[in-house]
Design a protein around this motif. Structure first.
Motif, PDB file in Angstrom:
ATOM      1  N   LYS A  50      -2.745   1.282  -3.469  1.00  0.00           N
ATOM      2  CA  LYS A  50      -1.478   1.999  -2.892  1.00  0.00           C
ATOM      3  C   LYS A  50      -1.425   3.357  -3.642  1.00  0.00           C
ATOM      4  O   LYS A  50      -1.221   4.489  -2.865  1.00  0.00           O
ATOM      5  N   ALA A 102      -1.384  -2.759  -5.651  1.00  0.00           N
ATOM      6  CA  ALA A 102      -0.373  -1.537  -6.285  1.00  0.00           C
ATOM      7  C   ALA A 102      -1.320  -0.249  -6.630  1.00  0.00           C
ATOM      8  O   ALA A 102      -0.977   0.861  -6.355  1.00  0.00           O
ATOM      9  N   ASN A 135       5.444   1.709  -4.011  1.00  0.00           N
ATOM     10  CA  ASN A 135       5.332   0.132  -3.990  1.00  0.00           C
ATOM     11  C   ASN A 135       6.439  -0.565  -4.197  1.00  0.00           C
ATOM     12  O   ASN A 135       7.392  -0.276  -4.539  1.00  0.00           O
TER      13      ASN A 135
END
Lengths: 413, 114
Positions: free
Chosen positions: A165, A162, A123
């Protein structure tokens, strides 16, 4: 603490602990289930405690309810239990017997493991800081949006992305192995450093919020220093830096949350206890044979805890900035180095060096030149201060620069 | 921006012998202040290294000789890598190098990265 204060307080301190433990139990792909369970727990607490009064031990109550809700969830969602909790099941015959370990040790281990997940390099830095505030510090979307001076929707989206991810990259919630720890630790330290700076330098005028962010960053750094595996010189240097910086927290902001310049601060407001802690951790950090930017910045911050304006002090600061710039350039370090150069080697040399830096779109650059030219060439000083005024954004900065211009004009008379 | 190698040369015999700790500290300060100034412009790629005086030279017939001889006037004593837009700008950065104050010189060469 009454009930209205207690729930937000417990949310801040306990939410992240239970979430960490559950995340570690479920795996990163079910981060939202963990968050939902803990949110439900707090919702129930605010309903019940309002009606029936506070339980004897509110924290223990939260843990028991969170455990029960987790068991219920596993029971109700047999599919989840079958697919996901294979590993959990291998240790327990039925979901009722699943051990949800909310001991201090497991909470600390889980939080440490979560730090490495949240600060995973998959990230970008901005998202890492947001995630850290959300999952490690128990900040809600509102508070994060407030800290970043942006809207809730943007923060919500950033956090969702995020978390997604982390899911798609299948990041394991575990402490990194010894072989990879140095590499992973450096990202973690960078995120904690940025998190602290977010609180320390934020243009947000909510002083309590900013202080909370700094304290949270320090708490996480302390978690690293306390753990055997991560108790290394770099985290100690970072913690030392944070101690020195936060020792001036009360002296560097006025009641409107505006910055008071270092030379104008009331040194009696500097927190001597934090300064002593900073010195302790800096000594501890100096046992390795490598030096990080955190060591150098902590050294610079240490010299700033000494009020006396001696040439010796500025010579040390100059050399630390020289070393810092050799390993990690930043415009602010370049400007501060030039200020230290003026104090240690004289204004004449510093003006020549400052002209070479050419950070012409930075108001601090023009403020620095304005400062250096004052009493030397007041016309040039005023010209730079006017450039600074045009570039400055915050009202406090503008006012400070305007005052400087007035001072210079009076010198010209 | 391109990278440029700065090669510091001087005559070892003219270098101050048996410097006092204060003199050594003053010398370190001159070098650090100069390099810090380049780094403050964000133009330092690699601070480089100092070299010890003695070395060996390997020649084409695999003969290994002692050298370079420290008696020669222009012996390489160290190097750094800076970044600049042109050779002129790189040469400008080399001004103020402390080696110049003790009779040495700085050779500025563009690095041709392939």
């Amino acid at each position: 603490m009454n009930q209205t204060e207690l729930i937000p307080h417990l949310f801040r301190t306990e939410y992240r602990k239970i979430v960490s433990v559950l995340c570690k139990l479920f795996g990163i792909e079910h981060i939202e289930i963990a968050e939902d369970i803990v949110s439900d727990t707090f919702l129930l607490a605010s309903e019940l405690w309002g009606l029936k009064g506070l339980p004897e031990n509110p924290t223990a109550w939260l843990y028991i309810v969170a455990k029960n809700k987790t068991r219920d969830y596993l029971k109700r969602n047999s599919l989840f239990a079958k697919k996901i909790s294979k590993e959990i099941k291998s240790n327990a015959a039925t979901s009722e017997e699943i051990e949800i370990d909310l001991s201090i040790k497991n909470i600390n281990d889980s939080q440490l493991a979560m730090i490495f997940v949240v600060c995973h390099p998959c990230n970008p830095a901005e998202a890492q800081i947001g995630l850290a505030l959300n999952l490690l510090c128990g900040f809600g979307v509102d508070e994060i949006a407030n800290a970043f001076l942006t809207n809730k929707a943007a923060i919500y989206k950033r956090l969702q992305r995020a978390k997604e991810k982390l899911r798609t990259e299948k990041i394991e919630i575990e402490q990194p192995t010894l072989a990879e720890i140095d590499d992973r630790l450096s990202t973690v330290l960078m995120v904690l450093y940025l998190l602290f700076n977010e609180g320390y330098y934020s243009p947000n005028q909510d002083v309590t919020l900013r202080k909370d962010i700094c304290l949270e960053a320090m708490r996480l750094a302390y978690l690293l220093v306390e753990n055997e595996q991560t108790n290394k010189p770099f985290p100690k240097a970072l913690l030392s830096l944070m101690c020195f910086q936060s020792s001036r927290f009360d002296a560097r902001l006025n009641q409107n949350g505006e910055t008071i310049l270092y030379q104008d601060q009331d040194a009696s407001l500097w927190d001597q206890e934090l300064i002593a802690k900073g010195e302790y951790f800096l000594n501890q950090a100096s046992q390795g044979d490598t030096i990080s930017k955190y060591h150098l910045e902590a050294g610079i911050a240490y010299w700033h805890t000494i009020k006396a304006d001696t040439k010796e002090k500025w010579e040390y600061i100059l050399q630390l900035y020289n070393q810092l710039l050799l390993i990690d350039y930043s415009p602010i370090a370049a400007l501060n180095r030039t200020y230290a150069l003026a104090k240690a080697n004289g204004k004449k040399e510093a003006i020549i060096e400052a002209e070479k830096i050419k950070l012409t779109d930075n108001h601090l650059y023009h403020s620095l030149l304005g400062e250096l030219y004052t009493d030397f060439d007041n016309t040039k000083a005023i010209s730079h201060l006017q450039d600074a005024l045009a570039l400055a954004k915050s009202p406090a900065d503008k006012m400070h620069i305007s005052n400087k211009i007035l001072e210079c004009r009076q010198k010209q008379l | 921006m391109k990278d440029f190698l700065l090669v510091y040369r001087t005559d070892y015999n003219t270098m101050p012998q048996g410097a006092s700790p204060e003199q050594m500290q003053a010398s370190v300060k001159r070098w650090m202040d100069w390099m810090g100034g380049i780094a403050a412009q964000n133009k330092l790629t690699d601070r480089g290294n100092r070299l010890v005086p003695s070395g060996k030279v390997v020649k084409s017939d695999n003969v290994i000789a002692d050298g370079p001889y420290t008696e020669i006037k222009e012996c390489i004593v160290g190097y750094s890598i800076v970044k600049a837009n042109s050779i002129e700008e790189a040469a400008e950065l080399a001004k103020g190098c402390p080696i110049l104050a003790i009779g040495g010189n700085v050779e500025v060469r563009e690095i041709n990265d392939i």
